[in-house]
Design a protein around this motif. Structure first.
Motif, short mmCIF file in Angstrom:
data_model
loop_
_atom_site.label_atom_id
_atom_site.label_comp_id
_atom_site.label_asym_id
_atom_site.label_seq_id
_atom_site.Cartn_x
_atom_site.Cartn_y
_atom_site.Cartn_z
N LEU A 85 7.43 9.82 -18.61
CA LEU A 85 7.13 9.52 -17.21
C LEU A 85 6.57 8.11 -17.04
O LEU A 85 6.83 7.45 -16.04
N ARG A 86 5.79 7.65 -18.02
CA ARG A 86 5.20 6.32 -17.91
C ARG A 86 6.29 5.24 -17.88
O ARG A 86 6.24 4.33 -17.04
N HIS A 87 7.26 5.35 -18.76
CA HIS A 87 8.36 4.38 -18.77
C HIS A 87 9.21 4.50 -17.51
O HIS A 87 9.61 3.49 -16.91
N ARG A 88 9.49 5.73 -17.09
CA ARG A 88 10.34 5.94 -15.91
C ARG A 88 9.66 5.44 -14.64
O ARG A 88 10.31 4.95 -13.73
N ALA A 89 8.34 5.56 -14.59
CA ALA A 89 7.60 5.05 -13.43
C ALA A 89 7.61 3.52 -13.42
O ALA A 89 7.78 2.90 -12.36
N GLY A 90 7.43 2.91 -14.58
CA GLY A 90 7.45 1.45 -14.65
C GLY A 90 8.80 0.88 -14.27
O GLY A 90 8.90 -0.11 -13.53
N ILE A 91 9.87 1.52 -14.74
CA ILE A 91 11.21 1.07 -14.39
C ILE A 91 11.48 1.33 -12.91
O ILE A 91 12.08 0.51 -12.21
N GLY A 92 11.00 2.48 -12.42
CA GLY A 92 11.23 2.84 -11.02
C GLY A 92 10.63 1.85 -10.05
O GLY A 92 11.27 1.45 -9.07
N ILE A 93 9.40 1.43 -10.30
CA ILE A 93 8.76 0.49 -9.36
C ILE A 93 9.41 -0.89 -9.44
O ILE A 93 9.46 -1.62 -8.45
N SER A 94 9.97 -1.25 -10.63
CA SER A 94 10.66 -2.53 -10.74
C SER A 94 12.01 -2.49 -10.03
O SER A 94 12.56 -3.53 -9.65
N GLU A 95 12.58 -1.29 -9.86
CA GLU A 95 13.83 -1.14 -9.12
C GLU A 95 13.60 -1.27 -7.62
O GLU A 95 14.41 -1.84 -6.90
N MET A 96 12.48 -0.73 -7.14
CA MET A 96 12.25 -0.61 -5.70
C MET A 96 11.44 -1.74 -5.11
O MET A 96 11.22 -1.79 -3.90
N SER A 105 -2.51 4.78 -9.88
CA SER A 105 -1.49 4.81 -8.83
C SER A 105 -0.26 5.58 -9.31
O SER A 105 0.21 5.37 -10.43
N ILE A 106 0.24 6.47 -8.47
CA ILE A 106 1.44 7.24 -8.79
C ILE A 106 2.65 6.48 -8.26
O ILE A 106 2.73 6.18 -7.07
N LEU A 107 3.58 6.19 -9.15
CA LEU A 107 4.74 5.37 -8.79
C LEU A 107 6.01 6.21 -8.71
O LEU A 107 6.11 7.26 -9.34
N PRO A 108 6.99 5.74 -7.93
CA PRO A 108 8.28 6.45 -7.87
C PRO A 108 9.02 6.33 -9.19
O PRO A 108 9.02 5.28 -9.83
N LEU A 109 9.65 7.40 -9.62
CA LEU A 109 10.37 7.41 -10.89
C LEU A 109 11.80 6.92 -10.70
O LEU A 109 12.41 7.13 -9.65
N THR A 110 12.33 6.29 -11.72
CA THR A 110 13.73 5.87 -11.68
C THR A 110 14.64 7.09 -11.81
O THR A 110 14.27 8.09 -12.43
N ASP A 111 15.83 6.99 -11.23
CA ASP A 111 16.82 8.06 -11.40
C ASP A 111 17.94 7.62 -12.33
O ASP A 111 19.03 8.19 -12.33
N ASN A 112 17.67 6.58 -13.13
CA ASN A 112 18.65 6.10 -14.10
C ASN A 112 18.88 7.16 -15.17
O ASN A 112 17.95 7.61 -15.85
N GLU A 150 0.82 -1.21 0.00
CA GLU A 150 0.00 0.00 0.00
C GLU A 150 0.85 1.26 0.00
O GLU A 150 0.41 2.32 -0.44
N GLN A 151 2.08 1.17 0.48
CA GLN A 151 2.96 2.34 0.52
C GLN A 151 3.19 2.91 -0.88
O GLN A 151 3.29 4.12 -1.06
N TYR A 152 3.25 2.04 -1.87
CA TYR A 152 3.52 2.49 -3.23
C TYR A 152 2.28 2.56 -4.11
O TYR A 152 2.27 3.29 -5.10
N PHE A 153 1.25 1.82 -3.79
CA PHE A 153 0.14 1.67 -4.72
C PHE A 153 -1.16 2.32 -4.25
O PHE A 153 -1.58 3.35 -4.75
N GLN A 154 -1.78 1.74 -3.25
CA GLN A 154 -3.14 2.12 -2.90
C GLN A 154 -3.25 3.55 -2.38
O GLN A 154 -4.21 4.26 -2.68
#
Length: 263
Positions: free
Chosen positions: A212-223, A196-203, A150-154
């Motif tokens: 932003l859509r790609h960076r959010a998808g990569i960010g959540i897979s990192e974290m 859901s608003i996801l954390p962005l990657t800093d790559n 829930e911290q990242y999604f809900q």
């Protein structure tokens, strides 16, 4: 020519195992930090420590006192600065262990064919929705999470907890839908949340066309242990993010294979 004598090293078999284990840990840490700002921060900290050692040897008291105060809280500073990377490292270890255990238990109690059939029931509507959105160039971000955090999604989206269907996914990502911004999160075979608003990657090494859509998808897979499916609004191409790595322009067949393997 006589052989080189390394007996003075006094290496035992356990010492070799120790060296290999340390090398593996360093390799995993490097993979986690590669291409991120955290790697530059780590290099900066290393340089500061080397400068501290140098000025201490040269008895430069003022610099030694200043840098010594920084080095004395080094462990605490590392935990604070690299908390996300530490989280990812622990998730990586735990995920590999739990994933193997879960697969063994599922295969034992459910059976491989039944498990594939169960996955097919909720993966197939996602594949069909992705096909439709790819053809219409509808931007989408679908996250598959083994554990719904829930911290990242809900907390940042709308709670749905609904069955997975092709039409529902398509309607969520329609351009004028109030939920089309953000990600749809799927966990335990259900759509848990949308928008859901996801954390962005800093790559810093991602292709410039990634928004932003790609960076959010990569960010959540990192974290986390989640994987993300991203459909580009400009090209309709499908990308797949896992552990901070992204596969671009994959086919629907490849997408189905990856989802069956990873979720």
């Amino acid at each position: 020519m006589e052989g080189f004598d390394i007996s003075f090293l006094h290496l035992r078999f356990l010492d070799l195992i120790d060296i290999i284990c340390v090398a593996i840990i360093i390799y995993y840490i490097y993979n986690l930090l590669r291409g991120t700002i955290a790697l530059n921060i780590l290099l900066g900290l290393l340089i500061i420590y080397l400068v501290f050692v140098l000025v201490s040897q040269l008895q430069m008291r003022l610099l030694s006192e200043i840098l010594g105060g920084f080095v004395s809280v080094g462990v605490l500073a590392l935990i604070i600065v690299f908390q996300q990377e530490i989280r990812r490292f622990l998730l990586l270890i735990g995920k590999n262990a739990s994933l193997q255990q879960t697969k063994l238990w599922k295969n034992y109690f459910i059976g491989k064919k039944e498990l594939e059939k169960a996955n097919f029931i909720f993966i197939r509507p996602v594949i069909e929705a992705c096909k439709s959105m790819q053809n219409s160039k509808t931007g989408a971000l679908i996250v598959f999470a083994k554990y719904f955090d829930e911290q990242y999604f809900q907390n940042s989206g709308e709670n749905l907890n609904s069955a997975i269907s092709k039409r529902l996914l398509e309607s969520i990502f329609q351009k004028y839908s109030p939920l089309h911004d953000g990600a749809v999160v799927i966990s335990e075979g259900r759509i848990k949340s949308a928008s859901s608003i996801l954390p962005l990657t800093d790559n810093e090494k991602l292709p410039p066309q990634f928004g932003l859509r790609h960076r959010a998808g990569i960010g959540i897979s990192e974290m986390s242990d989640a994987v993300a499916v991203i459909i580009s609004e400009e090209t309709g191409e499908i990308s797949y993010a896992k552990q901070g790595r992204v596969k671009m322009n994959i086919s629907l067949a490849d997408l189905e294979r990856l989802l069956n393997k990873d979720i």
